[in-house]
Design an enzyme around this catalytic site. Structure first.
Site, PDB file in Angstrom:
ATOM      1  N   LYS A  53       0.840  -1.205   0.000  1.00 57.74           N
ATOM      2  CA  LYS A  53       0.000   0.000   0.000  1.00 57.74           C
ATOM      3  C   LYS A  53       0.872   1.250   0.000  1.00 57.74           C
ATOM      4  CE  LYS A  53      -3.788  -2.475   2.172  1.00 57.74           C
ATOM      5  NZ  LYS A  53      -4.439  -2.926   3.389  1.00 57.74           N
ATOM      6  N   GLN A  97      -4.898  -1.690   9.604  1.00 59.49           N
ATOM      7  CA  GLN A  97      -4.710  -2.999   8.963  1.00 59.49           C
ATOM      8  C   GLN A  97      -5.275  -4.101   9.865  1.00 59.49           C
ATOM      9  OE1 GLN A  97      -3.346  -3.478   5.828  1.00 59.49           O
ATOM     10  NE2 GLN A  97      -3.896  -5.621   6.065  1.00 59.49           N
ATOM     11  N   ASP A 120     -11.296   2.827   4.047  1.00 60.09           N
ATOM     12  CA  ASP A 120     -11.583   1.386   3.958  1.00 60.09           C
ATOM     13  C   ASP A 120     -13.094   1.141   3.998  1.00 60.09           C
ATOM     14  OD1 ASP A 120      -9.788  -0.590   3.439  1.00 60.09           O
ATOM     15  OD2 ASP A 120      -9.132  -0.879   5.507  1.00 60.09           O
TER      16      ASP A 120
END
Ligand code: NAD
Length: 291
Positions: A53, A97, A120
């Protein structure tokens, strides 16, 4: 029949090039999109994903920050960092994460992310907006699948879609996105009796279960579009999806490989969501200044 193998890397390249131009435009206006990734512990797969990422951000000219915490860190420490990032003007996207170590309450942390920086899309507000049909941040993996279907010019409206897997990260939001595009959607999961009786009806079959070879050729309708989201590492180190690729590719019309299918699109859509967020925040700031 022999399926067209969808090249996720190639689609990702095209999408990233298009969005890179928007980064250039934003930077000309003095705004550099910024993404903060928080990672707790040293799970090797998570470390790889986060590195990917950060590297993808660099390639597009997006500022990125990696905030690392040890597996024994206190939940409050991570929470405080999220609250700081929420008000940091250099940051337009915040991502925690997953998975987090067992002693963390993931929900509590995800709820702390500012709605307008929740790239997200896991904050409950954005989950609700997804259900209502107007989310600003579709979750990255299903959004990537949607983008793959669009770039491959695969019609969705009126199609029978079967999603295998009902997680909050992939299966459920996938079903919502495709239902919004007027597909007829069935969701299957671990307790579904006779999975094949559902999968055989699918014009578009999306599989996200995390079980190698779960989907075999007899379970797939001839000419179906098969999207394999699964990522499984075999004992010999090889990465495979959830679909018996060789056999199903002889029956399907389109199929995504693993690796090189959905994976590159997940990271791409994270970049897209971050850039969109920077554009939106910049617009609000300009409006505020001129008010
Ligand atoms: P998860 O474990 O949270 O959910 C798995 C889902 O599959 C559950 O709903 C479960 O009921 C269902 N399932 C499991 N076994 C099944 C079976 N035998 N029959 C029917 N349903 C079954 O997993 P997740 O986070 O949704 O991820 C699913 C897979 O997708 C994993 O392999 C993961 O690594 C992969 N993944 C890939 C990407 C990517 O970018 N390509 C992103 C996220 C997840």
């Amino acid at each position: 029949m022999s399926a067209i193998i969808i090249d996720g890397n190639a689609i990702a390249k095209v999408v990233r090039a298009k969005w890179k131009e928007r980064v250039v435009r934003l930077r000309e206006e003095g705004v550099q999109p910024g993404l903060a990734v928080l990672i707790v512990g040293s799970d090797p797969a998570s470390q790889i994903y986060v590195r990917r990422k950060v590297k993808a951000c660099e390639d597009l000219g997006i500022h990125s920050e990696r905030h690392e915490f040890s597996a024994t860190a206190a939940e409050e420490e991570v929470l405080d960092r999220i609250l700081q990032l929420n008000v940091d003007p250099a940051i337009h996207g915040i991502l925690v994460q997953l998975p987090l170590p067992a002693h963390f309450r993931s929900r509590r942390l995800l709820e702390a992310i500012a709605i307008e920086k929740d790239v997200d899309g896991f904050n409950l507000y954005n989950v609700g907006a997804l259900v209502a049909g107007d989310t600003i941040f579709p979750p990255c993996t299903p959004y990537g699948v949607q983008c793959i279907l669009e770039y491959s010019r695969i019609p969705i409206s009126g199609q029978n879609v079967v999603v295998v897997g009902a997680s909050n990260i992939v299966g459920k939001p996938m079903a919502m996105l495709l239902m919004r595009q007027e597909a007829t959607v069935a969701i299957c999961h671990l307790k579904t009796r006779d999975l094949a009786q559902f999968t055989i009806l699918a014009d578009i079959l999306v599989v996200a279960a995390g079980k190698p070879n779960l989907i075999t050729a007899p379970m797939v309708k001839t000419g179906a579009v098969v999207i394999d989201v699964g990522i499984n590492r075999m004992p010999n180190g090889r990465l495979v999806g959830d679909v018996d690729f060789d056999a199903v590719a002889r029956k399907a019309s389109y199929i995504t490989p693993v690796p090189g299918g959905v994976g590159p699109m997940t990271v791409t859509m994270l970049l897209v969501n971050t850039i969109k967020s920077a554009e939106r925040i910049a617009k609000v700031d300009i409006a505020r200044e001129s008010a």
